[in-house]
Design an enzyme around this catalytic site. Sequence first.
Site, short mmCIF file in Angstrom:
data_model
loop_
_atom_site.label_atom_id
_atom_site.label_comp_id
_atom_site.label_asym_id
_atom_site.label_seq_id
_atom_site.Cartn_x
_atom_site.Cartn_y
_atom_site.Cartn_z
N GLU A 255 0.88 -1.17 0.00
CA GLU A 255 0.00 0.00 0.00
C GLU A 255 0.92 1.22 0.00
OE1 GLU A 255 -2.71 0.37 3.31
OE2 GLU A 255 -3.43 2.28 2.55
N ARG B 102 5.20 -12.80 9.77
CA ARG B 102 5.84 -11.49 9.50
C ARG B 102 7.25 -11.51 10.04
NH1 ARG B 102 2.00 -7.47 8.88
NH2 ARG B 102 3.44 -5.75 9.13
N LYS C 278 4.41 0.71 8.99
CA LYS C 278 4.53 1.99 8.32
C LYS C 278 3.87 3.11 9.12
CE LYS C 278 3.40 0.01 4.36
NZ LYS C 278 2.45 -0.02 3.30
P1 ATP Z 1 2.60 -2.01 7.52
O1 ATP Z 1 1.96 -2.37 8.79
O2 ATP Z 1 4.05 -1.73 7.63
O3 ATP Z 1 1.86 -0.94 6.75
P2 ATP Z 1 1.42 -3.79 5.75
O4 ATP Z 1 1.34 -5.26 5.80
O5 ATP Z 1 0.16 -3.04 5.97
O6 ATP Z 1 2.55 -3.34 6.70
P3 ATP Z 1 1.62 -3.50 2.97
O7 ATP Z 1 2.11 -2.35 2.20
O8 ATP Z 1 0.18 -3.82 2.92
O9 ATP Z 1 2.07 -3.26 4.43
O10 ATP Z 1 2.51 -4.78 2.67
C1 ATP Z 1 2.87 -5.25 1.40
C2 ATP Z 1 3.28 -6.68 1.54
O11 ATP Z 1 4.38 -6.80 2.43
C3 ATP Z 1 2.15 -7.51 2.12
O12 ATP Z 1 2.02 -8.69 1.38
C4 ATP Z 1 2.58 -7.77 3.52
O13 ATP Z 1 2.08 -8.98 4.00
C5 ATP Z 1 4.09 -7.75 3.42
N1 ATP Z 1 4.70 -7.35 4.69
C6 ATP Z 1 4.50 -6.21 5.38
N2 ATP Z 1 5.18 -6.22 6.53
C7 ATP Z 1 5.83 -7.40 6.60
C8 ATP Z 1 6.68 -8.02 7.55
N3 ATP Z 1 7.03 -7.41 8.69
N4 ATP Z 1 7.18 -9.24 7.27
C9 ATP Z 1 6.87 -9.85 6.12
N5 ATP Z 1 6.05 -9.34 5.19
C10 ATP Z 1 5.53 -8.13 5.41
MG MG Z 2 -1.46 -2.71 4.95
#
Ligand code: ATP
Ligand code: MG
Length: 557
Positions: A37, A262, A272
């Site tokens: 995102e 994760r 983020k």
């Molecule tokens: P954040 O909480 O940092 O915003 P998110 O999962 O909402 O993390 P996205 O931009 O939706 O962030 O993530 C893109 C991809 O990266 C998704 O498939 C997510 O599962 C993966 N991802 C995000 N954080 C991690 C993590 N700590 N370990 C492994 N994969 C991750």
């Molecule tokens: Mg997200």
Amino acid sequence: MSTEDETTTPTNFIRNIIQADLDSAKHAAVQTRFPPEPNGYLHIGHAKSICLNFGIARDFNGKCNLRFDDTNPEKEEEEYVHAIINDVKWLGFEWSEEHYASDYFQQLYDYAVVLIKQGKAYVDSLSAEQIREYRGTLTKTGIDSPDRNRSIEENLELFAAMRAGKFEDGKYLLRAKIDMASPNINMRDPALYRIKRAHHQRTGDDWPIYPMYDYTHCISDAIENITHSLCTLEFEDHRPLYDWVLDEIKTPCHPQQIEFARLQLKYTITSKRKLNQLVTDNHVVGWDDPRMPTISGLRRRGYTPASIRDFCNRIGVTKKDSFIEVAVLENSIREDLNEHAVRMMAVLKPLKVTIENYPEGQVEELTAKNHPQKEEMGTRNISFSKTIYIERDDFLEDAPKKFFRLSVGREVRLRYAYYITCTGFVKDENGDVIELICTYDPATKGGSSPDGRKVKGTIHWVSADHAIDATVNLYDRLFTHPNPAACDDFTEHLNPESLTVLNNCKLEAALANASTDIHYQFERVGYFVKDNKTKNLSFNRTVTLRDTWAKLDKQNQ
Ligand code: ATP
Ligand code: MG
């Protein structure tokens, strides 16, 4: 990308599933995607997902898309899209197609109409608060909304009016009609669309309604013919909804969602939203502050793409949540830099040394190796003269017996140069030592004595007249708590010593030509890279030569 890590990517349960699907001809080829995102910069957790998705496509001769999950216009920005593109490329990966969930807005809308026509979705007028109340809890089943049995015609009309911008934000929701008594709360008539009059960075003001993540994600995957939709464990409970939506709208492609743990790294934060808070509240100086666990922060700190890929290989991919030690990440970069970093001499806390018996005005060019084991990295000249700087810590007035550096009467080797012996020192009015007086032994040029005399200590130095000035930034962990995200207020656990700025450092002249893509080892000091943002010459410490925390932890046990 180096062929090295292609051959060493260890297998994992997801790779095994994919191999089996290819062997059984369930799929002719694998298609994955990385779906960030654009609401912030990528962090080290994303690197795990990137290496997994792109690594699978590479190793199984498949494809991986980069898809921006841009359905939350208020939190998303163009700047983040650019940063994400830049970071994925820098990590060494190429996508086969670049997509935006917003490109599918019309298709998503049309599918919602299909669901309504099938009696599988309805427009609800409950308030957010009522929805929460009606939803029930883990121990209490939900209650049907009074709007649940609205006629299909009326639903179609209301949904069209929602789309036409006839209602204010929050007035209605489009909900899936599944089961308010489901033990899985995600299946209790989840929201599919909300009214939100927000400007979207790509679709402008075209849409006053936006689709929800769960609804958007599975359809976007299906549109792109994704075979395996890899996501983190918190989506396990969302999988029935993922499957429900695709079953109901009968997409030709039905990707398999597989969840993995994760990445959680100790002493840092991988969210983020929280990283954004660190930036906006000025706890750090931007998303690429070298203390940040963002890809851009790690890059500015001096991490290499290969070291991050290596780290992701080392931690592996499982279904079990765990915390990774910072040392695992640091060891990956240390090993890489030990192999590849150019050796230089730099004095961070200078102490002037005058070599009494060295001829006034004489300058010698000495030869130094750029890497102790790698001949192919070549040599360089360093100037030696009567006045040099050494590290303040390499002198002690009252030195214990085992201090193999300088003190009055003690002899050390100057790296690549001569043996010197300390004969005295000068103090200022505060009693601080400001200069050492030494003599040198001309017979020890190159660092060994013809009479076989041994010295235990070798110290680094720079010639005072030839050295250049620079600022050196020493970075340490950003948090003092191993799991700041679990604390009430993670900003209370920021490490006050996460940055030490050393001005007036004295560096070997060759470093005047440093470039941000050359990594250096300042001998005996650590690994450094030139900072790419500051106007004045400054270097960032990537990592120390050894794991200093391990030693401290041991002492504290
Ligand atoms: P954040 O909480 O940092 O915003 P998110 O999962 O909402 O993390 P996205 O931009 O939706 O962030 O993530 C893109 C991809 O990266 C998704 O498939 C997510 O599962 C993966 N991802 C995000 N954080 C991690 C993590 N700590 N370990 C492994 N994969 C991750
Ligand atoms: Mg997200």
